[in-house]
Design an enzyme around this catalytic site. Sequence first.
Site, PDB file in Angstrom:
ATOM      1  CG  PHE A 106      40.864  38.621  40.826  1.00 12.85           C
ATOM      2  CD1 PHE A 106      40.220  39.657  41.491  1.00 12.85           C
ATOM      3  CD2 PHE A 106      40.437  38.281  39.555  1.00 12.85           C
ATOM      4  CE1 PHE A 106      39.173  40.333  40.901  1.00 12.85           C
ATOM      5  CE2 PHE A 106      39.385  38.952  38.952  1.00 12.85           C
ATOM      6  CZ  PHE A 106      38.750  39.980  39.627  1.00 12.85           C
ATOM      7  CG  ASP A 107      46.427  37.897  46.613  1.00 10.20           C
ATOM      8  OD1 ASP A 107      47.104  36.866  46.495  1.00 10.20           O
ATOM      9  OD2 ASP A 107      46.097  38.374  47.715  1.00 10.20           O
ATOM     10  CE  LYS A 108      43.964  31.086  48.490  1.00 12.29           C
ATOM     11  NZ  LYS A 108      43.293  31.323  49.804  1.00 12.29           N
ATOM     12  CB  THR A 109      45.024  35.152  51.014  1.00 14.79           C
ATOM     13  OG1 THR A 109      45.234  33.778  50.698  1.00 14.79           O
ATOM     14  CG2 THR A 109      44.744  35.311  52.497  1.00 14.79           C
TER      15      THR A 109
END
Length: 649
Positions: free
Chosen positions: A339-342
């Site tokens: 997963f990317d965060k932002t």
Amino acid sequence: MASSPSALMRFQSACVTCVQGGQRFVGRYRDFLLDPGTLFTLASLVLLIAATIVTPDGLINSEHARTWLYLAAALAGSLYIWWSAIQGIRERDFTADIPVSFATAAALIIGQYSAAAVVAVLLLLGGMLEEFVSARAGNALDSLSKLLPDRVTVRRNGEDLVVVLSEVQSADLVLIRSGDRIPVDGVVVQGTASINQAAITGESMAVERRPGDTVYAGTLNELGALEVRTTKVGEETTLGQIRRMVEEAQEQKAPIERILNRYAKFYTPAALILGAFVWWWSGDILRAITILIVFCPCVMVLATPTALVASIGNAALHGSLVKKGATIEAMAKVTAVAFDKTGTLTFGQPKLTTIQPLGILTETDVLRLAAIAEKLSEHPLGRAVVQAAMDRELPVPDPQQFTVLPGLGVQARIEDGEVVIGRPRLLSEQGITVDPEIQARATNLVAVGRTVILVAHNGQIVGMLVLEDTLRPQASSVIMHLKKLGIRTILVTGDNTVTAERIAGELGISEVHAEVLPAQKVEIVKQLQAQGFDVAFVGDGVNDGPALATANVGVAMGLGGTDVAIETAEIALLSDDLTKLPHLLSLSRQAMRAIKQNLIFSLSVLAIAVGLAIPGILAPVTGAILHELSSIPVIANSARLIGLREHHE
């Protein structure tokens, strides 16, 4: 007798409902019903039913089957099969139509009209059922094209003009009244409205749209009026992109399907050789014809595309766009999700989470002062402050003067005096004293990933505002669900390590890669793949583009996002709802199980049918019935995937 009028009314109501339902069905499946395959199938079926009514014993007695009705039924179906076989030979695509063409032609030559008719009708019915599954799966998105109005009100040169939709151009100002469908993708310039976006994003609740917000073609303005500056029209809109990608998804075939078609090429010569051998061995041409009928690979070839198309349809109905059938196969094998965060696990936008008064003013007073000062600001932090005040329904008039300060701060004059807002260092540079205790408190909050801005009123600090990028509410449950499915979860972000670890800790993700560049995200994905993992990467499609393309499956957050997401990801979560991810994984796994079940079943039926045809136990008609009836469980097993529901925990 007193109940008779009531019964009559119920009967009439039922008839009206039936007629309306039929009209809706014809409207929804018009293309399917007008397809040549459907028309030839229905014509052949009607003629066969008529022939059976007139001469019922013709099905078992070939002497009685030599009537013009049986012949017409056989020719109506066989002609389409022969045409399909010729097209396949020209394209070097040796499908089931070729051995069936030999079988029906041979049956007609020896006078087995009823056998030829039954074989043709049943084969065509199998194909028609497959097309119906495909039409049903794509119907939800195909119907989106009807959501756009024919005519649109456009404001040009100060005049309101009503033009046809095709004449609307990019940058046109479109007027949207209450109850109207929005015809274009665009940005709200003026007005506030409640927009139902269910057709595009799957959101059950209407959302409020204000100046600066994006709206999409095909959505409904339930209440309010808007002026929208057009950014995309026609096929460039989100609606147009959905239709285009659904068509591509239905046209493309998964690797497993191509393998089956490659093997299917061997069935045609095998069927002809075996049929010729049985004819030579037994001297009975009917057995050879039966072999050609039951040996067709159509049920086996049917096993895969029906399941894949049904899965794509299910995903679409639940707000996820899957570009192609191969993605379903790849998704079923996923063992790790990065997963990317932002913008993925978080909303990607700052939100005011804490207001700390530092003087005699109340929390509400501090927020009101800050919101008035920030009202004209275009910075995301300023907009977050104003939004927080609007959420509390505080009055936010325009400031009398407004100045943007170097260092991402603002200075404004309001009725109560002068307000300065910014980070501690900025306020110090403006000659405002920042108490060491306040400085330390702000530093500690910044260290754990928060953004801190101070509010000064008439030279005195009166409050501290804490903002952060908040987690999506469903993120934690999604991570937990993935773990239950045996999926490894990884956080990969360009954000600082402290923030990344805090987010990962809240979600229960143990593996974190922080402060990485886009190229490094690709390397992380490749490392996971080298370790034997099939990786799905979930991102917002901006800096995540390369990683989305490198992963076994790329999942983009929101089709209305960037073009990078649309072009590089195989799946788009239209409503930015992470809960769709576990559903997609479960759906894909069940689709692959359904394909395996279909293949095992079809091979078993093929073996039994050939075994019964060689000694003459099966005749052409009974062989055709057995062969084509075997396709019904296969199609039904695939079609159930369309109705597969999400399981929320």
